[in-house]
Design a protein around this motif. Structure first.
Motif, PDB file in Angstrom:
ATOM      1  N   ASP A 145       0.842  -1.200   0.000  1.00 37.91           N
ATOM      2  CA  ASP A 145       0.000   0.000   0.000  1.00 37.91           C
ATOM      3  C   ASP A 145       0.877   1.250   0.000  1.00 37.91           C
ATOM      4  O   ASP A 145       1.953   1.272   0.620  1.00 37.91           O
ATOM      5  CB  ASP A 145      -0.898   0.019   1.240  1.00 37.91           C
ATOM      6  N   CYS A 147       0.708   5.881  -0.437  1.00 39.32           N
ATOM      7  CA  CYS A 147      -0.113   7.091  -0.458  1.00 39.32           C
ATOM      8  C   CYS A 147      -0.532   7.385  -1.888  1.00 39.32           C
ATOM      9  O   CYS A 147       0.285   7.248  -2.813  1.00 39.32           O
ATOM     10  CB  CYS A 147       0.684   8.260   0.123  1.00 39.32           C
ATOM     11  N   TYR A 154       3.438   2.242   2.817  1.00 40.56           N
ATOM     12  CA  TYR A 154       3.046   1.842   4.176  1.00 40.56           C
ATOM     13  C   TYR A 154       3.820   0.596   4.606  1.00 40.56           C
ATOM     14  O   TYR A 154       3.282  -0.503   4.664  1.00 40.56           O
ATOM     15  CB  TYR A 154       1.533   1.616   4.236  1.00 40.56           C
ATOM     16  N   THR A 155       5.099   0.826   4.896  1.00 31.81           N
ATOM     17  CA  THR A 155       5.973  -0.224   5.408  1.00 31.81           C
ATOM     18  C   THR A 155       6.728   0.322   6.616  1.00 31.81           C
ATOM     19  O   THR A 155       6.709   1.533   6.880  1.00 31.81           O
ATOM     20  CB  THR A 155       6.997  -0.671   4.356  1.00 31.81           C
ATOM     21  N   TYR A 158       5.466   3.032   9.104  1.00 27.05           N
ATOM     22  CA  TYR A 158       4.167   3.484   8.589  1.00 27.05           C
ATOM     23  C   TYR A 158       3.187   2.337   8.361  1.00 27.05           C
ATOM     24  O   TYR A 158       2.074   2.553   7.901  1.00 27.05           O
ATOM     25  CB  TYR A 158       4.362   4.229   7.260  1.00 27.05           C
ATOM     26  N   LYS A 159       3.596   1.130   8.656  1.00 28.44           N
ATOM     27  CA  LYS A 159       2.817  -0.056   8.281  1.00 28.44           C
ATOM     28  C   LYS A 159       1.393  -0.045   8.839  1.00 28.44           C
ATOM     29  O   LYS A 159       0.458  -0.488   8.173  1.00 28.44           O
ATOM     30  CB  LYS A 159       3.567  -1.305   8.752  1.00 28.44           C
ATOM     31  N   LEU A 161      -0.415   2.646   9.855  1.00 25.80           N
ATOM     32  CA  LEU A 161      -1.130   3.919   9.734  1.00 25.80           C
ATOM     33  C   LEU A 161      -2.260   3.825   8.715  1.00 25.80           C
ATOM     34  O   LEU A 161      -2.217   3.016   7.797  1.00 25.80           O
ATOM     35  CB  LEU A 161      -0.161   5.031   9.321  1.00 25.80           C
ATOM     36  N   ASP A 162      -3.275   4.662   8.893  1.00 22.06           N
ATOM     37  CA  ASP A 162      -4.378   4.695   7.928  1.00 22.06           C
ATOM     38  C   ASP A 162      -4.491   6.045   7.223  1.00 22.06           C
ATOM     39  O   ASP A 162      -5.395   6.251   6.411  1.00 22.06           O
ATOM     40  CB  ASP A 162      -5.711   4.346   8.606  1.00 22.06           C
ATOM     41  N   CYS A 164      -1.741   9.329   5.541  1.00 17.84           N
ATOM     42  CA  CYS A 164      -0.361   9.685   5.189  1.00 17.84           C
ATOM     43  C   CYS A 164       0.175  10.741   6.140  1.00 17.84           C
ATOM     44  O   CYS A 164      -0.412  11.822   6.274  1.00 17.84           O
ATOM     45  CB  CYS A 164      -0.303  10.188   3.753  1.00 17.84           C
ATOM     46  N   ARG A 178      -5.606   6.157   3.599  1.00 21.38           N
ATOM     47  CA  ARG A 178      -4.967   5.000   2.968  1.00 21.38           C
ATOM     48  C   ARG A 178      -5.978   4.131   2.241  1.00 21.38           C
ATOM     49  O   ARG A 178      -5.674   3.577   1.172  1.00 21.38           O
ATOM     50  CB  ARG A 178      -4.241   4.188   4.038  1.00 21.38           C
TER      51      ARG A 178
END
Length: 214
Positions: A145, A147, A154-155, A158-159, A161-162, A164, A178
């Motif tokens: 995933d 932004c 999203y790693t 940031y893995k 998070l929903d 940015c 996300r």
């Protein structure tokens, strides 16, 4: 007499050489001392070079995951050679040509039909050709995933998070969601395809051309 004089001269030259050798030996001792200092500088430089920043250490740990280097090297690290039928070989050649030409799915089907008539053998569908190529190369792409504005993937940190968290210098906080709702389910708004690092390195070593550059 001349002969004995010559002999004395030779002996004197030998003594002079011995004396110079002693002096040179002392000089070598001084040079060795300088060498020790140079060695200390090199050691200090190497220590500084090997002082990996914490960000790189974190990235390395994320890439390695749970992998641990085995105590003993594997007996055989080569991929098993898979025998291919003539149909599979023609299909892979067609697939590679299609990829290099940035062809469409329709173009793959039309050209596959022409190739099949010319060779009098079936040509694999695009899906089957992709699957065969992945099994041969051990390349299995992963979708991650990201932004929608391409700010982050999203790693790592940031893995989970929903939204940015990236803050643009001019536009401020991105804060783009996300996920999106599709038929009552959350689906990522944007994704990026990546290839695993270890699989890439193995493939480069398995290739006769790229292995020479590693």
């Amino acid at each position: 007499m001349d002969g004995s004089g010559g002999g004395d001269g030779d002996e004197n030259e030998d003594r002079d050489k011995d004396g110079d050798g002693d002096k040179d030996g002392g000089g070598d001792g001084d040079e060795d001392g300088d060498g020790d200092e140079d060695g200390d500088e090199v050691a200090a430089s190497n220590a500084a070079f090997c002082n990996i920043p914490e960000t790189l250490k974190t990235l390395r740990n994320e890439l390695l995951g749970d992998y641990k280097c085995p105590e003993n090297a594997p007996e055989n690290t080569r991929h098993e050679i898979q025998e291919l039928s003539d149909s599979e070989k023609h299909s892979l050649r067609h697939y590679i040509a299609w990829k290099k030409s940035n062809g469409t799915v329709k173009a793959y089907k039309l050209h596959a039909r022409v190739l099949s008539l010319a060779t009098n053998m079936p040509i694999l569908s695009l899906y089957s050709a992709q699957k065969l190529a992945a099994n041969l190369t051990k390349f299995f792409p992963q979708m991650v995933d990201m932004c929608p504005n391409s700010c982050i993937a999203y790693t790592g940190a940031y893995k989970s998070l929903d939204k940015c968290p990236y803050r643009h210098p001019k536009h401020g906080l991105c804060n783009e969601p996300r996920y999106k709702q599709v038929s009552g389910k959350l689906k990522p708004r944007a994704q990026v395809q990546i290839l695993p690092v270890m699989a890439t390195i193995r493939a480069m070593y398995a290739n006769a051309d790229t292995s020479r550059e590693l």
